[in-house]
Design a protein around this motif. Structure first.
Motif, PDB file in Angstrom:
ATOM      1  N   ASN A  26       0.833  -1.198   0.000  1.00 37.23           N
ATOM      2  CA  ASN A  26       0.000   0.000   0.000  1.00 37.23           C
ATOM      3  C   ASN A  26       0.873   1.256   0.000  1.00 37.23           C
ATOM      4  OD1 ASN A  26      -2.219   1.635   0.105  1.00 37.23           O
ATOM      5  ND2 ASN A  26      -2.610   1.312   2.265  1.00 37.23           N
ATOM      6  N   GLY A  29       2.388   1.640  -3.408  1.00 38.76           N
ATOM      7  CA  GLY A  29       1.398   2.129  -4.366  1.00 38.76           C
ATOM      8  C   GLY A  29       1.179   3.618  -4.210  1.00 38.76           C
ATOM      9  N   PHE A  30       1.086   4.083  -2.967  1.00 44.32           N
ATOM     10  CA  PHE A  30       0.926   5.514  -2.719  1.00 44.32           C
ATOM     11  C   PHE A  30       2.135   6.287  -3.215  1.00 44.32           C
ATOM     12  CE2 PHE A  30       1.511   9.212   0.094  1.00 44.32           C
ATOM     13  CZ  PHE A  30       0.340   9.892  -0.212  1.00 44.32           C
ATOM     14  N   THR A  31       3.322   5.744  -2.987  1.00 45.57           N
ATOM     15  CA  THR A  31       4.552   6.409  -3.427  1.00 45.57           C
ATOM     16  C   THR A  31       4.619   6.487  -4.947  1.00 45.57           C
ATOM     17  OG1 THR A  31       5.703   5.617  -1.466  1.00 45.57           O
ATOM     18  CG2 THR A  31       7.074   6.346  -3.276  1.00 45.57           C
ATOM     19  N   SER A  32       4.202   5.439  -5.632  1.00 40.57           N
ATOM     20  CA  SER A  32       4.282   5.451  -7.097  1.00 40.57           C
ATOM     21  C   SER A  32       3.247   6.400  -7.697  1.00 40.57           C
ATOM     22  CB  SER A  32       4.090   4.043  -7.659  1.00 40.57           C
ATOM     23  OG  SER A  32       2.783   3.579  -7.424  1.00 40.57           O
ATOM     24  N   LYS A  33       2.071   6.540  -7.063  1.00 37.81           N
ATOM     25  CA  LYS A  33       1.063   7.468  -7.570  1.00 37.81           C
ATOM     26  C   LYS A  33       1.471   8.915  -7.326  1.00 37.81           C
ATOM     27  CE  LYS A  33      -2.754   4.292  -6.936  1.00 37.81           C
ATOM     28  NZ  LYS A  33      -3.912   3.952  -6.119  1.00 37.81           N
ATOM     29  N   LYS A  34       2.069   9.149  -6.151  1.00 44.07           N
ATOM     30  CA  LYS A  34       2.475  10.507  -5.804  1.00 44.07           C
ATOM     31  C   LYS A  34       3.597  10.980  -6.726  1.00 44.07           C
ATOM     32  CE  LYS A  34       3.833  13.294  -1.864  1.00 44.07           C
ATOM     33  NZ  LYS A  34       4.250  13.289  -0.471  1.00 44.07           N
ATOM     34  N   ASN A  35       4.495  10.087  -7.060  1.00 42.39           N
ATOM     35  CA  ASN A  35       5.632  10.426  -7.924  1.00 42.39           C
ATOM     36  C   ASN A  35       5.412   9.771  -9.280  1.00 42.39           C
ATOM     37  OD1 ASN A  35       7.009  11.714  -5.779  1.00 42.39           O
ATOM     38  ND2 ASN A  35       7.526   9.704  -4.980  1.00 42.39           N
ATOM     39  N   ALA A  36       4.519  10.336 -10.067  1.00 44.12           N
ATOM     40  CA  ALA A  36       4.144   9.730 -11.337  1.00 44.12           C
ATOM     41  C   ALA A  36       5.275   9.757 -12.362  1.00 44.12           C
ATOM     42  CB  ALA A  36       2.922  10.437 -11.903  1.00 44.12           C
TER      43      ALA A  36
END
Length: 65
Positions: A26, A29-36
């Protein structure tokens, strides 16, 4: 007998649930969405590990020696 003791310690220390790894996924996933943007794998891993251990790092920082 000493080898059996070591094996018992290893086997008994295994988590019986997958909550920890689900929490880590989780966070990733949050890290990858925040840093697109495209970042290197090493930086992404480091950011995920940092976020996962942030509370622990805060506790260590506040401890006085």
């Amino acid at each position: 007998l000493p080898n059996l003791k070591k094996l018992a310690f290893i086997l008994l220390s295994i988590n019986s649930s997958s909550a920890g790894i689900e929490r880590f996924f989780n966070i990733c996933g949050f890290t990858s969405k925040k840093n697109a943007c495209n970042i290197r794998d090493e930086i992404f891993k480091a950011r995920c590990l940092f976020r996962a251990n942030f509370n622990l790092l805060k506790k260590l920082e506040s401890m006085s020696y």
